[in-house]
Structures are given as structure tokens and as C-alpha cells.
Design a protein around this motif. Structure first.
Motif, PDB file in Angstrom:
ATOM      1  N   ASP A   1     -53.177   9.622  35.519  1.00 41.15           N
ATOM      2  CA  ASP A   1     -52.102  10.557  35.848  1.00 41.15           C
ATOM      3  C   ASP A   1     -52.442  11.899  35.199  1.00 41.15           C
ATOM      4  O   ASP A   1     -52.178  12.116  34.022  1.00 41.15           O
ATOM      5  CB  ASP A   1     -50.773  10.004  35.307  1.00 41.15           C
ATOM      6  CG  ASP A   1     -49.589  10.924  35.610  1.00 41.15           C
ATOM      7  OD1 ASP A   1     -49.816  12.112  35.950  1.00 41.15           O
ATOM      8  OD2 ASP A   1     -48.435  10.471  35.494  1.00 41.15           O
TER       9      ASP A   1
ATOM     10  N   VAL B   1     -51.196  14.865  35.523  1.00 41.07           N
ATOM     11  CA  VAL B   1     -50.062  15.692  35.099  1.00 41.07           C
ATOM     12  C   VAL B   1     -49.511  15.181  33.764  1.00 41.07           C
ATOM     13  O   VAL B   1     -49.188  15.953  32.862  1.00 41.07           O
ATOM     14  CB  VAL B   1     -48.967  15.704  36.190  1.00 41.07           C
ATOM     15  CG1 VAL B   1     -47.718  16.418  35.682  1.00 41.07           C
ATOM     16  CG2 VAL B   1     -49.495  16.378  37.446  1.00 41.07           C
ATOM     17  N   ASN B   2     -49.425  13.878  33.626  1.00 46.82           N
ATOM     18  CA  ASN B   2     -48.980  13.287  32.360  1.00 46.82           C
ATOM     19  C   ASN B   2     -50.110  13.213  31.346  1.00 46.82           C
ATOM     20  O   ASN B   2     -49.885  12.918  30.177  1.00 46.82           O
ATOM     21  CB  ASN B   2     -48.414  11.885  32.615  1.00 46.82           C
ATOM     22  CG  ASN B   2     -47.577  11.376  31.472  1.00 46.82           C
ATOM     23  OD1 ASN B   2     -46.821  12.137  30.862  1.00 46.82           O
ATOM     24  ND2 ASN B   2     -47.719  10.107  31.134  1.00 46.82           N
TER      25      ASN B   2
ATOM     26  N   ARG C   1     -44.966  10.549  25.324  1.00 47.44           N
ATOM     27  CA  ARG C   1     -45.283  11.302  24.101  1.00 47.44           C
ATOM     28  C   ARG C   1     -44.263  11.062  23.004  1.00 47.44           C
ATOM     29  O   ARG C   1     -44.506  11.355  21.845  1.00 47.44           O
ATOM     30  CB  ARG C   1     -45.293  12.809  24.416  1.00 47.44           C
ATOM     31  CG  ARG C   1     -46.676  13.387  24.601  1.00 47.44           C
ATOM     32  CD  ARG C   1     -47.368  12.790  25.764  1.00 47.44           C
ATOM     33  NE  ARG C   1     -48.730  13.275  25.906  1.00 47.44           N
ATOM     34  CZ  ARG C   1     -49.547  12.874  26.856  1.00 47.44           C
ATOM     35  NH1 ARG C   1     -49.152  11.975  27.726  1.00 47.44           N
ATOM     36  NH2 ARG C   1     -50.767  13.345  26.929  1.00 47.44           N
ATOM     37  N   LYS C   2     -43.097  10.646  23.388  1.00 47.03           N
ATOM     38  CA  LYS C   2     -42.016  10.437  22.425  1.00 47.03           C
ATOM     39  C   LYS C   2     -41.286   9.159  22.805  1.00 47.03           C
ATOM     40  O   LYS C   2     -40.873   9.007  23.951  1.00 47.03           O
ATOM     41  CB  LYS C   2     -41.005  11.590  22.487  1.00 47.03           C
ATOM     42  CG  LYS C   2     -41.420  12.874  21.815  1.00 47.03           C
ATOM     43  CD  LYS C   2     -40.354  13.931  22.109  1.00 47.03           C
ATOM     44  CE  LYS C   2     -40.286  15.004  21.062  1.00 47.03           C
ATOM     45  NZ  LYS C   2     -39.249  16.013  21.416  1.00 47.03           N
TER      46      LYS C   2
ATOM     47  N   PRO D   1     -56.762  18.436  27.824  1.00 43.39           N
ATOM     48  CA  PRO D   1     -57.446  19.363  28.730  1.00 43.39           C
ATOM     49  C   PRO D   1     -58.956  19.315  28.465  1.00 43.39           C
ATOM     50  O   PRO D   1     -59.382  19.197  27.317  1.00 43.39           O
ATOM     51  CB  PRO D   1     -56.872  20.735  28.336  1.00 43.39           C
ATOM     52  CG  PRO D   1     -55.579  20.445  27.649  1.00 43.39           C
ATOM     53  CD  PRO D   1     -55.764  19.118  26.976  1.00 43.39           C
TER      54      PRO D   1
ATOM     55  N   ASP E   1     -63.143  25.316  23.632  1.00 37.35           N
ATOM     56  CA  ASP E   1     -61.922  25.940  24.136  1.00 37.35           C
ATOM     57  C   ASP E   1     -61.942  25.947  25.657  1.00 37.35           C
ATOM     58  O   ASP E   1     -62.920  25.550  26.282  1.00 37.35           O
ATOM     59  CB  ASP E   1     -61.805  27.372  23.603  1.00 37.35           C
ATOM     60  CG  ASP E   1     -60.383  27.893  23.674  1.00 37.35           C
ATOM     61  OD1 ASP E   1     -59.463  27.106  23.961  1.00 37.35           O
ATOM     62  OD2 ASP E   1     -60.193  29.097  23.443  1.00 37.35           O
ATOM     63  N   ASN E   2     -60.847  26.398  26.228  1.00 36.20           N
ATOM     64  CA  ASN E   2     -60.706  26.446  27.668  1.00 36.20           C
ATOM     65  C   ASN E   2     -60.739  27.865  28.205  1.00 36.20           C
ATOM     66  O   ASN E   2     -60.588  28.066  29.395  1.00 36.20           O
ATOM     67  CB  ASN E   2     -59.375  25.804  28.077  1.00 36.20           C
ATOM     68  CG  ASN E   2     -59.236  24.415  27.517  1.00 36.20           C
ATOM     69  OD1 ASN E   2     -59.186  24.244  26.301  1.00 36.20           O
ATOM     70  ND2 ASN E   2     -59.209  23.424  28.368  1.00 36.20           N
TER      71      ASN E   2
ATOM     72  N   THR F   1     -49.067  22.530  33.460  1.00 35.96           N
ATOM     73  CA  THR F   1     -50.437  22.015  33.610  1.00 35.96           C
ATOM     74  C   THR F   1     -51.452  23.151  33.570  1.00 35.96           C
ATOM     75  O   THR F   1     -52.501  23.042  32.933  1.00 35.96           O
ATOM     76  CB  THR F   1     -50.552  21.224  34.921  1.00 35.96           C
ATOM     77  OG1 THR F   1     -49.588  20.161  34.911  1.00 35.96           O
ATOM     78  CG2 THR F   1     -51.927  20.614  35.079  1.00 35.96           C
TER      79      THR F   1
ATOM     80  N   GLN G   1     -51.730  24.467  29.950  1.00 39.75           N
ATOM     81  CA  GLN G   1     -52.488  23.527  29.125  1.00 39.75           C
ATOM     82  C   GLN G   1     -53.981  23.627  29.408  1.00 39.75           C
ATOM     83  O   GLN G   1     -54.804  23.618  28.494  1.00 39.75           O
ATOM     84  CB  GLN G   1     -52.014  22.094  29.391  1.00 39.75           C
ATOM     85  CG  GLN G   1     -50.696  21.781  28.698  1.00 39.75           C
ATOM     86  CD  GLN G   1     -50.227  20.358  28.920  1.00 39.75           C
ATOM     87  OE1 GLN G   1     -50.292  19.842  30.019  1.00 39.75           O
ATOM     88  NE2 GLN G   1     -49.732  19.728  27.863  1.00 39.75           N
ATOM     89  N   GLN G   2     -54.324  23.706  30.681  1.00 41.16           N
ATOM     90  CA  GLN G   2     -55.735  23.742  31.019  1.00 41.16           C
ATOM     91  C   GLN G   2     -56.380  25.036  30.525  1.00 41.16           C
ATOM     92  O   GLN G   2     -57.518  25.030  30.078  1.00 41.16           O
ATOM     93  CB  GLN G   2     -55.910  23.590  32.537  1.00 41.16           C
ATOM     94  CG  GLN G   2     -57.363  23.413  32.962  1.00 41.16           C
ATOM     95  CD  GLN G   2     -58.063  22.279  32.225  1.00 41.16           C
ATOM     96  OE1 GLN G   2     -57.537  21.196  32.080  1.00 41.16           O
ATOM     97  NE2 GLN G   2     -59.269  22.542  31.710  1.00 41.16           N
ATOM     98  N   ARG G   3     -55.654  26.153  30.565  1.00 41.16           N
ATOM     99  CA  ARG G   3     -56.268  27.427  30.174  1.00 41.16           C
ATOM    100  C   ARG G   3     -56.168  27.697  28.690  1.00 41.16           C
ATOM    101  O   ARG G   3     -56.990  28.437  28.141  1.00 41.16           O
ATOM    102  CB  ARG G   3     -55.626  28.568  30.972  1.00 41.16           C
ATOM    103  CG  ARG G   3     -56.132  28.570  32.414  1.00 41.16           C
ATOM    104  CD  ARG G   3     -55.458  29.571  33.296  1.00 41.16           C
ATOM    105  NE  ARG G   3     -55.667  30.957  32.945  1.00 41.16           N
ATOM    106  CZ  ARG G   3     -55.427  31.965  33.793  1.00 41.16           C
ATOM    107  NH1 ARG G   3     -55.002  31.690  35.023  1.00 41.16           N
ATOM    108  NH2 ARG G   3     -55.602  33.200  33.419  1.00 41.16           N
TER     109      ARG G   3
ATOM    110  N   GLY H   1     -55.326  25.161  26.140  1.00 39.62           N
ATOM    111  CA  GLY H   1     -55.567  24.026  25.239  1.00 39.62           C
ATOM    112  C   GLY H   1     -54.513  23.965  24.144  1.00 39.62           C
ATOM    113  O   GLY H   1     -53.312  24.051  24.403  1.00 39.62           O
TER     114      GLY H   1
ATOM    115  N   LEU I   1     -44.582  12.849  32.164  1.00 40.53           N
ATOM    116  CA  LEU I   1     -44.317  14.214  32.602  1.00 40.53           C
ATOM    117  C   LEU I   1     -44.259  14.327  34.117  1.00 40.53           C
ATOM    118  O   LEU I   1     -43.432  15.064  34.668  1.00 40.53           O
ATOM    119  CB  LEU I   1     -45.385  15.170  32.055  1.00 40.53           C
ATOM    120  CG  LEU I   1     -45.104  15.746  30.675  1.00 40.53           C
ATOM    121  CD1 LEU I   1     -45.308  14.703  29.593  1.00 40.53           C
ATOM    122  CD2 LEU I   1     -45.937  16.980  30.425  1.00 40.53           C
ATOM    123  N   SER I   2     -45.133  13.587  34.771  1.00 43.88           N
ATOM    124  CA  SER I   2     -45.189  13.655  36.232  1.00 43.88           C
ATOM    125  C   SER I   2     -43.897  13.162  36.875  1.00 43.88           C
ATOM    126  O   SER I   2     -43.648  13.447  38.046  1.00 43.88           O
ATOM    127  CB  SER I   2     -46.369  12.810  36.724  1.00 43.88           C
ATOM    128  OG  SER I   2     -46.402  11.560  36.039  1.00 43.88           O
TER     129      SER I   2
ATOM    130  N   ASP J   1     -43.311  17.415  26.352  1.00 44.66           N
ATOM    131  CA  ASP J   1     -43.323  16.035  25.872  1.00 44.66           C
ATOM    132  C   ASP J   1     -42.677  15.068  26.861  1.00 44.66           C
ATOM    133  O   ASP J   1     -42.553  13.872  26.551  1.00 44.66           O
ATOM    134  CB  ASP J   1     -42.557  15.913  24.547  1.00 44.66           C
ATOM    135  CG  ASP J   1     -42.891  17.018  23.569  1.00 44.66           C
ATOM    136  OD1 ASP J   1     -44.091  17.318  23.426  1.00 44.66           O
ATOM    137  OD2 ASP J   1     -41.972  17.581  22.945  1.00 44.66           O
TER     138      ASP J   1
END
Lengths: 473, 473
Positions: A101, A103-104, A184-185, A215, A287-288, B238, B241-243, B245, B352-353, B383
Motif C-alpha cells: 500500500d 499511500v499507507n 502508525r498509532k 520514501p 535525501d529526496n 504523499t 513525503q516523497q519530496r 522525506g 492512511l489510504s 498518522d
């Protein structure tokens, strides 16, 4: 009916192996140091089959020894010479990646999935499963969870424990606990997964897991730095952490002897820097972000450190090839040391602030036993994890009269210094059978009693992996 | 000798309080919803005194109820109306910051230390203790550990569990387990600290802890974004997060009703953006780098998202004052909702999804019970933690005939939808006494049985905080 026949009825005769050729690979550890007899090798395909095996063994009072990739460094995954021969329960057939998943940022995998396969499946979905270690091509995710595996990315991403969100576990009474949460929680009672993570197969058999993904980093900057002392390395580490935060993904340290052994014993390896140095550090930022910001950032830190006299030489990888070459030096240490002689590996961690004192004290303690003995140092410095490895040439080692006795004495000398500095004798390798004496020597009585109470509560028959992890009471 | 006299002899008469005025503040929860009688309030000054109290109570069969700052939202820290009156054991006198090690990035604190004091002591040493929540000015670190407190920085730094390296705990037989390790890696048997973290005082009394610290961020970029839907917010999350981190340190979401209630009920609060929107997101990036890179990075992401139609309006904080103003809107939600009416708070987390589906399903389920009922949504979206809060005006609520029954029905309706989506009914608030029925309703039988086995093993007399966390078997 005997156990083997009964198991064959439960999971199929072709999944219950008894011939010596089938058992050889699973009854001896990969370094050939430990072996013991097994009743049979059972290869279940589902958690339900694992449950059936456990119930059958419980009825017959036969121990169950779960086995992943059999890559333990502590003899944790193979039978003992003495004691009743166990059923070795292999998770190798349960190797599906059940779901990802993105997204998760989670994935659900079966326990027998090889770590490298997990990493690749995550990367294919644009995510990172960060746990990385030497055996990743053959160790199984279930084994890495059962032993809370460490590796080279703990500094940034934590141990295996920190990357597991949920578990499916077969308990000693055959119950299947389905705790495959991807949250996550979740504050709903005791966090049971942490009991099984790192329990080395003594509390239950992990059959599947929900993993936490991250990521996928797109940029890396790597430098190799020569330094005069571990204290200087620690100062540099603190600076990099303060300036780069979570972009710092590795801070590995080796000593001059280790670098020399790699260059002498592994073809094609050479020092990334020209000036000889007593201590060497590999720094990686990840890093991203786009662009060359990471290289510039690392270069600025190194220039400042050079100006302050903290380092004697440094090389910043200018290409992917250079970056890989630097990591290859680090990854070649096991191969080099095996070829070069006999190293008495230890696996201590101490508070980071105590690392220089630990290295000094361990050196002195070992030399009190063997004057002038050199030691290899390979440290995950960012985690305070120091593999301090007193080192003999093959010839010198052969000349030792009581080799077993000396090895024990030397390991105790090193581990004693770690304990004195509030450290541990096993940072990442675990306990297995090799470190049982250390458990008895260093663990507080109250802590051992708590562990025994937990073991008694969850596995009162002492069915799972007996004689491992917990020293005799 | 009776218990009170014996305790007075053990820890001093001035540390054993029995007058109604002394007991009032500790026998009622801070929202005034739960209260029950106590035998006395014991205020030990050391772990040895805690041990003496526990031994005394065990001999007499008197329950021990450890209490921190008494800020539980679940009635976890005050006595029940029925059952034997407990000794309330306050940790308030044990509030020393024992040591900070900036190089190891750890601090050792006593359980009664207030969370804000811990944060300040860390910051004074140039480090961050990241756990942050509304009650931080009065809740105690021991309580946050016993309940595995969450808050607004979980996305970046994890829950309290992830920021504890070691514990000192007094066990049910009075033994003091000294597990104050300050190590990043320690693979020597079961990781016992995780048993006590989140156990809500039912397995042992935490008297001290070694906490994990982080580099203190020096830069922050904050933006307020208006969006059309939770699905769009998830897409934006999303991307960020990807950009970015680990630079992403907060991603909080509220709905239009919540923003309106804040503006109507808390003086001085106004919307950070001009265009009305159904959904609002607060994004924070944090880092240690110099310069304005963070602002530029966040701005670029928002411009791209605007170009793609993901957001309807956005404001980037241009000053510290603007940044704080945005956070103040978020931090004003409890005050606003308390003034505005009656909100039936829930504390679900889902993958999250599944957040958009959860919000839709919860809305529909609640409206099947009360047609047209509005709901406040306050989510730690990063979260998957959604506080979905069906909301009544004071007048409408008073008009409900069976208020208790309706509240239960509504909470079950919401929690059922979370469970259906593989979520939880308690992401961060815990169980206490309020959620006991939910534990029985949602937890798998095998999981409850495991928890009871652990409780029985560690506290066979059911001495610690009875009637909490675990529903009757």
C-alpha cells in the motif's frame, strides 16, 4: 502414530523431510561451527499448517525450532548436540509479498520472504524498506524480525523493530494471533508485537508481518574521511547530525588495520583517500530533493572540519561509481578478515559518548591477556555499536595452547569493559546459544526473572527453540 | 497496623495524605467526569520508597494506582466508584532531570518530571525531545510513557514509545528493575521496556526513563492550505513525503466546521487563507539547514499542487508570528469545541489510504442514527489518526432523551467503521476505563488472552491499576 507420520498426514509427506541430505543444510550453521540432530524438517505452506505442526509437537512433547535463512551468527537457528531432537520448521515456502500500500507506506509479507526480495518489492512501488545487512540475499524477513536485525541503516531508520507495524504469530498452543495492523498509532493495550520481535523464536512463530516503508531516497552524497582518533570522529558525527538531521543515513568507522586487511585481501579494493590515517569514516547523506544540494552540504561540513583540524584527509564521491567503491570497501570487511586470520568478533554497543573510552579500555584489557595483540575495529559509530575484534594471524592462533579458553577470556575482557560503560555485549547479533553465558554474566537478575516469567506465560511447555536466548535458571 | 500507618512509617507521615482536600484533586479526573474513593495519597521521593509502598500494599491486598499529571482523557488515572479503594501513588516528587548526554543524545529523567520541563531541559542542551501535546504543561513524563502518548509530531518522530530507550520500573513484588539503558542497539533478550510502555500502570510503576533526543531543528516552514477533499489532502501528503522525506514534521487536517468553530469561539483566531474551503491542512517542514531553502521547497510543492488543481488556496507563513498564528488555530480546537457545544470525541486510526473512506462511512453511519448531524474532523493525517467528532449544540444535546445511550451508539457506529477498515478505536488516548467495552468489542480473542497471560505473569495479585485496560475475562 509417530510424530513424523502424523506431520506427514497434516501437511503432506513431501513437506516433511528426513533424509540426511535434506537435513544437512538445516542442522548446521552457515559458518560450520554448530550442528545438532533434528527429528525432521517440516516445510509448511500456510499459518494453519504451522499451527497444526505446533499442536502436534506439543502433544508429543517434541521441541519446535523455527528456521529462516539460517544466517545466525550466534548458533540460534540450528539444533543443539544434546537434548531431544526438534522438528525444524522452515518458513521457506511462505514467501509471498501479500500486498503493498504505497499511500499507507506499508507492505504485508510472509515470513519466508528473503530480505532482498522485500527491498526490491518496496523499491518497485517507489518505497524503501530500509533494513540492510550482509546476509540480505539469503536471510528471511521472519528471521530478521525474530532477531531484530540491525545493519548499516539503523542510524537513520532504526532497527528492524522500528520498521514492523504488525505481526501474525502462531502461539505455543497453536492459536494463530492475527495482529497484522498497518497503523502508525494504536494504543489499545500491551503492544504484543514487541514481545515477539527479538525473541529469537522462543515465544511464538512469526508467519507474516506488516512492514513500515519510507520514501525512496533519490539522492546520496558519500564521503570517506581520514581522522586521528575516535574522539574526533565523534565530534564530526555530532556536527553532521546537528547540521543535517535525518539526512544523515550512515556514519561508519573502521581503523587502519581493517582498511589494510581489506586492501591486502580483497582484489580491487583501495583506500578512497591518499593520506594514511589511523581512523577512517564513511559518511552518507540521503535525501529526496533535486539537484546537488547534498554534495554541497557535505563538502561544506568537511571543509569546516578540515579547517578545525578535525580530519586529515577526505574524499567526496563524485559519481555513483565512486560512491559504490567506497561502500564496497566497507562491505568487504568480513571477506577480508576471514582470509587474513582469526578475528574474535564482539558486538558491543555503548553510549556514543563512551565509544573512545571503550576502544581504549578494550585494547588495554585484551593486551593484558595477550601483550601487543592488534584489534580490528568496525563500528556503526552512529549507533554506538563497535565490533572490536582482537586479531591473530593463522600462525599465531595455531600456536595458542588453549584456544577456546583464550577466546572466552578475551571476549569477556571486551564485554566487561562495555558493561562497565553501561553498554551491552550484543548490539545486533542477538544471543542464540553462543551468548548464553554472557546473558547469565551481564543481565540483572530482575531482568532475567522477568524474561523467564514471560517465557513461562507464553510457552509453559518450553516448546519453542529451547536452550536459546535464556540461560538455565 | 493499618496500611496508612504503615505507609507513614515507611515514607514519612507528611508524604501520606488522607484529608478530603488533599484527595479531591487526585480522585477526580480533570474534566470532572470520573471520580472514586482512595485510601490515601502516597507521595514517595525515591524508587526505593515506591518499592516499599508496593510491598506494603501487596501484603495488605490493597490496589496501587499510579498517577502522573492526571490528564488522562479515558479516566485511566482516578479510582473507580466501586471496588476496594486504592492507594494513589503520585510520582510528583520524583521530578529530577538526572542527566543529559548531548553526544549520546539521551537524557535520564524521573517519572514525575513535567513534559514541558523535559522539552526545555533538552532544548537548553541543544537537543529536541519531540513528544508534544496539549497537556504538556502538566502531564508527567512517566504518564506519557505509561500511556504511549501521541501528539502532533508523531509523523516525524514517532510515538512516545519510539523515544524511550530505557526504563526503571517497580514490579508487583517490589523488585526495582533498573533498565535505564541509553543504547541505540541492544539485542539481549526480550525488549521488556515495550511491555511497560503503553501498559497504563497495570504491569509496573515507571519511576525513571532514559529518553532519546534529536538534533534541535533550526528552521521551520509552515503553510495553511485549503482543499476540496480528504482524498486531495492525501495526494498532497504523499507528494510532500516523497519530496521532503523526514523534513516533513506535521501534516494536520481539519474540516470547515472545525475552523468555523475556532473562529467563532476563540478571540483573535482567523482563517489563514481567504478562500473558503471544506478542508484545511497545516503543513510544517523542519530542518537544521541554513537559509530559506525550506520555504522555497514548500512553496514549489504548493505551486505545483495548485497547478494540478489539488488545492484551492494556500498561505505560506512569512514570519515566525504568522507561523505561530497558524499553529494557534490548530491548537485552539479543544477550547473552541468545549465552548461551542457537545462533541462526542473519537480517536480512530486507519491505514492512511482508508482515511477518505473512513470519513465518508463514519458520516453516513452517524447520520443513520441522527439525520443531518454535523461532525467535526480533526486529523493527524500523516498518522492516519482521525478524531471524528459528531457534534451537537448544547440545546440539541439537552433535548436528547437517552444521552448516554446515544453517545455509546454513536461511538460504536464510528468505531465499527474504523474496525471494518482495519483501523483502531484508540489511536493515542489509550483505554483507561472509558474504552473497556471497546476492548471487549474489537480486540481479537487471541490478543486479549495474550494480554491477560502477560498481566497474570507480571502482576498475579492484580495489584496495579485494577479494572483498567483489560476488560473482565
Amino acid at each position: 502414530m509417530d510424530v513424523i507420520a502424523e506431520l506427514s498426514g497434516l501437511i503432506g509427506a513431501d513437506a516433511v523431510l528426513t533424509s540426511p541430505s535434506d537435513l544437512d543444510a538445516v542442522t548446521e550453521d552457515w559458518r560450520g561451527r554448530y550442528r545438532g540432530p533434528a527429528l525432521c524438517l517440516a516445510r509448511p505452506a500456510t499459518a494453519e499448517q504451522v499451527s497444526a505442526i505446533v499442536r502436534c509437537c506439543a502433544r508429543h512433547g517434541v521441541p519446535v525450532l523455527p528456521q529462516g535463512g539460517n544466517t545466525s551468527l550466534c548458533g540460534g537457528a540450528v539444533p543443539s548436540e544434546a537434548g531431544p531432537a526438534p522438528v525444524i520448521l522452515s518458513l521457506a515456502r511462505m514467501r509471498a509479498v501479500r500486498a503493498i500500500d504505497p499511500v499507507n507506506s506499508t507492505m504485508e509479507v510472509e515470513a519466508g520472504c528473503v530480505l532482498a526480495t522485500v527491498q526490491e518489492a518496496a523499491a518497485a512501488a517507489g518505497r524503501l524498506y530500509p533494513v540492510s545487512l550482509g546476509a540480505e540475499g539469503s536471510c528471511q524477513i521472519g528471521g530478521t524480525i525474530a532477531t531484530n536485525a540491525g545493519g548499516t541503516s539503523v542510524l537513520r531508520y532504526g532497527n528492524t523493530r522500528d520498521n514492523v507495524l504488525g505481526l501474525e504469530v502462531v502461539l505455543a498452543d497453536g492459536t494463530i494471533w492475527s495482529g497484522l495492523y498497518g497503523l502508525r498509532k494504536n494504543n489499545t493495550g500491551y503492544d504484543l508485537k514487541h514481545l515477539f520481535i527479538g525473541s529469537e523464536g522462543t515465544l511464538g512463530i512469526i508467519t507474516a508481518a506488516t512492514l513500515k516503508l519510507h520514501p525512496l531516497p533519490t539522492r546520496h552524497a558519500v564521503a570517506w574521511v581520514g581522522m586521528a582518533s575516535p574522539a574526533d570522529a565523534l565530534t564530526l558525527l555530532t556536527r553532521v547530525q546537528q547540521r543535517c538531521g535525518a539526512r544523515l543515513s550512515a556514519f561508519e568507522m573502521i581503523n587502519r588495520l581493517q582498511l589494510d586487511l581489506v586492501m591486502e585481501n580483497v582484489p580491487g579494493r583501495r583506500s578512497p583517500i591518499e593520506t594514511p590515517a589511523d581512523w577512517h569514516v564513511l559518511i552518507e547523506l540521503s535525501d529526496n530533493s533535486d539537484g546537488d544540494a547534498l554534495d554541497a552540504e557535505l563538502q561544506a561540513i568537511l571543509e569546516d572540519a578540515f579547517g578545525d583540524g578535525l580530519l586529515t584527509d577526505a574524499a567526496l564521491a563524485a559519481s555513483d561509481a565512486q560512491r559504490h567503491a567506497m561502500w564496497e570497501v566497507r562491505h568487504s570487511v568480513s571477506e577480508a578478515n576471514k582470509k587474513a586470520g582469526v578475528g574474535l568478533t564482539t558486538d558491543c554497543a555503548v553510549p556514543l559518548s563512551a565509544v573512545p573510552a571503550f576502544i581504549d579500555a578494550a585494547t588495554a584489557a585484551v593486551r593484558a591477556l595477550v601483550p601487543g595483540l592488534p584489534a580490528i575495529v568496525v563500528a556503526h559509530l552512529g549507533d554506538g555499536n563497535v565490533h572490536f575484534i582482537p586479531f591473530f594471524s593463522f600462525k599465531d592462533w595455531q600456536a595458542v595452547a588453549d584456544r577456546d579458553g583464550l577466546a572466552v577470556a578475551i571476549r569477556h575482557a571486551v564485554n566487561d569493559e562495555a558493561a562497565r560503560l553501561n553498554g551491552t555485549f550484543s548490539a545486533e547479533h542477538g544471543v542464540g546459544r553462543v551468548q548464553l553465558a554472557e546473558m547469565a554474566r551481564y543481565k540483572p537478575v530482575a531482568e532475567l526473572a522477568l524474561m523467564r516469567a514471560v517465557k513461562q506465560a507464553l510457552d509453559p511447555q518450553n516448546l519453542f527453540n529451547p536452550g536459546r536466548l535464556l540461560p538455565p535458571g
